[in-house]
Structures are given as structure tokens and as C-alpha cells.
Motif scaffolding. Structure first.
Motif, PDB file in Angstrom:
ATOM      1  N   LEU A   1      12.509  96.541 115.909  1.00 12.98           N
ATOM      2  CA  LEU A   1      11.107  96.589 116.327  1.00 12.98           C
ATOM      3  C   LEU A   1      10.241  95.660 115.478  1.00 12.98           C
ATOM      4  O   LEU A   1       9.381  94.946 115.997  1.00 12.98           O
ATOM      5  N   GLU A   2      10.483  95.679 114.175  1.00  5.11           N
ATOM      6  CA  GLU A   2       9.721  94.806 113.284  1.00  5.11           C
ATOM      7  C   GLU A   2       9.933  93.344 113.654  1.00  5.11           C
ATOM      8  O   GLU A   2       8.979  92.563 113.724  1.00  5.11           O
ATOM      9  N   ARG A   3      11.171  92.973 113.926  1.00  4.47           N
ATOM     10  CA  ARG A   3      11.453  91.588 114.316  1.00  4.47           C
ATOM     11  C   ARG A   3      10.808  91.248 115.652  1.00  4.47           C
ATOM     12  O   ARG A   3      10.305  90.132 115.836  1.00  4.47           O
TER      13      ARG A   3
ATOM     14  N   ASP B   1      17.208 103.121 111.057  1.00  6.89           N
ATOM     15  CA  ASP B   1      16.896 101.924 110.274  1.00  6.89           C
ATOM     16  C   ASP B   1      17.027 100.672 111.138  1.00  6.89           C
ATOM     17  O   ASP B   1      16.175  99.768 111.069  1.00  6.89           O
TER      18      ASP B   1
ATOM     19  N   ASN C   1      21.409  89.413 115.319  1.00  2.56           N
ATOM     20  CA  ASN C   1      20.379  89.342 114.287  1.00  2.56           C
ATOM     21  C   ASN C   1      20.938  89.500 112.874  1.00  2.56           C
ATOM     22  O   ASN C   1      20.178  89.654 111.923  1.00  2.56           O
TER      23      ASN C   1
ATOM     24  N   ALA D   1      14.065 100.425 113.545  1.00  2.00           N
ATOM     25  CA  ALA D   1      12.877  99.947 112.821  1.00  2.00           C
ATOM     26  C   ALA D   1      12.977  98.441 112.568  1.00  2.00           C
ATOM     27  O   ALA D   1      12.001  97.708 112.738  1.00  2.00           O
ATOM     28  N   ASN D   2      14.159  97.980 112.172  1.00  8.67           N
ATOM     29  CA  ASN D   2      14.386  96.570 111.889  1.00  8.67           C
ATOM     30  C   ASN D   2      14.182  95.728 113.154  1.00  8.67           C
ATOM     31  O   ASN D   2      13.500  94.702 113.136  1.00  8.67           O
TER      32      ASN D   2
ATOM     33  N   ILE E   1       8.069  92.565 116.906  1.00 10.21           N
ATOM     34  CA  ILE E   1       6.628  92.452 116.661  1.00 10.21           C
ATOM     35  C   ILE E   1       6.303  91.116 116.012  1.00 10.21           C
ATOM     36  O   ILE E   1       5.304  90.470 116.353  1.00 10.21           O
ATOM     37  N   GLN E   2       7.159  90.670 115.088  1.00  9.29           N
ATOM     38  CA  GLN E   2       6.936  89.399 114.384  1.00  9.29           C
ATOM     39  C   GLN E   2       7.452  88.189 115.160  1.00  9.29           C
ATOM     40  O   GLN E   2       7.408  87.067 114.667  1.00  9.29           O
ATOM     41  N   ASN E   3       7.972  88.436 116.367  1.00 11.84           N
ATOM     42  CA  ASN E   3       8.548  87.378 117.206  1.00 11.84           C
ATOM     43  C   ASN E   3       9.691  86.646 116.513  1.00 11.84           C
ATOM     44  O   ASN E   3       9.860  85.438 116.667  1.00 11.84           O
ATOM     45  N   THR E   4      10.483  87.381 115.734  1.00 16.02           N
ATOM     46  CA  THR E   4      11.646  86.782 115.072  1.00 16.02           C
ATOM     47  C   THR E   4      12.959  87.410 115.550  1.00 16.02           C
ATOM     48  O   THR E   4      14.009  87.102 114.996  1.00 16.02           O
ATOM     49  N   LEU E   5      12.893  88.261 116.564  1.00 10.28           N
ATOM     50  CA  LEU E   5      14.100  88.896 117.089  1.00 10.28           C
ATOM     51  C   LEU E   5      14.923  87.863 117.849  1.00 10.28           C
ATOM     52  O   LEU E   5      14.408  87.166 118.726  1.00 10.28           O
TER      53      LEU E   5
END
Length: 154
Positions: free
Chosen positions: A98-100, A92, A58, A95-96, A102-106
Motif C-alpha cells: 500500500l505504501e508503495r 506487513d 517488488n 502495508a508495504n 501511494i508513493q507510485n513506486t509499486l
């Protein structure tokens, strides 16, 4: 975090060794991010060590990040600031990631069918998350609307 050598138990033990009295969190109040990612992306979503490979896949900067062996070395050398910085960096990174997710960008090594499945619902969800299928769906809807408009309205 389930591993006794690196997980919650290890953190509790390390804190006790340093003279603290850890606040024990019951297992049903803990969230296992690795297990959530396996549930969402499949077992082979990334190779071991998973966190380091996710950082690489990522394009996340590993500044101050120490792996397990490096943390043990820093602890032996009494480099507690390095350990603290590594812990902050890992929080950090969590969090990064998890955020990805959730946004389906991981970015993972999973194929679309491992994430969505091949059921009608899975195919629909995949189409909803893919911009190309959204554009194709929009064009088909436009064409159908025009054709039906011509048939219904003379």
C-alpha cells in the motif's frame, strides 16, 4: 478478501471454529486492496497468485510468508506459531504494498497507458510522475523564459 474460502468470511468462520465470536464488520467498512489495485493498475497488473507475484516483483522478503496450501498444512500440523508469523508477515506485506502504491513506486506488469490512460489528464499525470519528463519540462520552461525575456525586455 471476497472469496468465501480465503476472505473475511473464511476468517470469521475459522475464528468461530476455534471458539471465538468474531466482530462482524459490514462490507461498506471493508477495503478490498486487490480491487483498489485493479482499479489503479488494470486487471493484468500482476498474475495469480497476485500477492506472491507482487512480493516477487517488488523484491520483498517472503520470510515467514505461507501461501494458502502451506497455511492449511500448518493448521493440520497444529503449527499455530507458523500461522501467526505468516499472518503478521502478510499484514506487513500489505502495508508495504500500500505504501508503495501511494508513493507510485509499486512495481507491476502494467504499462503506463493502462495506469494513466491516454487522455490529456492521464498524459499530464504520467509526465508528472516521470522524472525524465519533469527534467524536459524544466528545460523547456527555462528556454521559453529566456526567449520571452529577450522579446519582452529589449
Amino acid at each position: 478478501m471476497r472469496d468465501i474460502n480465503f476472505g473475511f468470511k473464511a476468517i470469521e468462520h475459522r475464528f468461530e471454529v476455534l471458539g471465538g465470536h468474531p466482530e462482524i464488520i459490514t462490507d461498506n467498512n471493508k477495503i478490498d486492496i486487490a480491487r483498489l489495485f485493479i482499479d489503479k493498475y488494470g486487471v493484468t497488473y500482476v498474475g495469480h497468485p497476485r500477492m506472491e507475484n507482487l512480493i516477487y516483483l517488488n523484491h520483498i522478503q517472503p520470510k515467514d510468508y505461507l501461501n494458502g496450501a502451506q497455511e492449511a498444512e500448518a493448521f493440520e500440523q497444529k503449527e499455530y506459531i507458523k500461522l501467526h508469523q505468516s499472518t503478521l508477515r502478510k499484514v506487513d506485506v500489505f502495508a508495504n504494498l500500500l505504501e508503495r502504491a501511494i508513493q507510485n513506486t509499486l512495481t507491476t506488469n502494467s504499462k503506463w497507458h493502462q495506469i494513466y490512460g491516454v487522455s490529456p489528464q492521464g498524459l499530464f499525470e504520467y509526465a508528472q510522475s516521470n522524472w525524465l519528463f519533469q527534467v524536459i519540462g524544466w528545460i523547456i520552461t527555462l528556454i521559453l523564459g529566456a526567449v520571452l525575456g529577450k522579446l519582452i525586455l529589449p
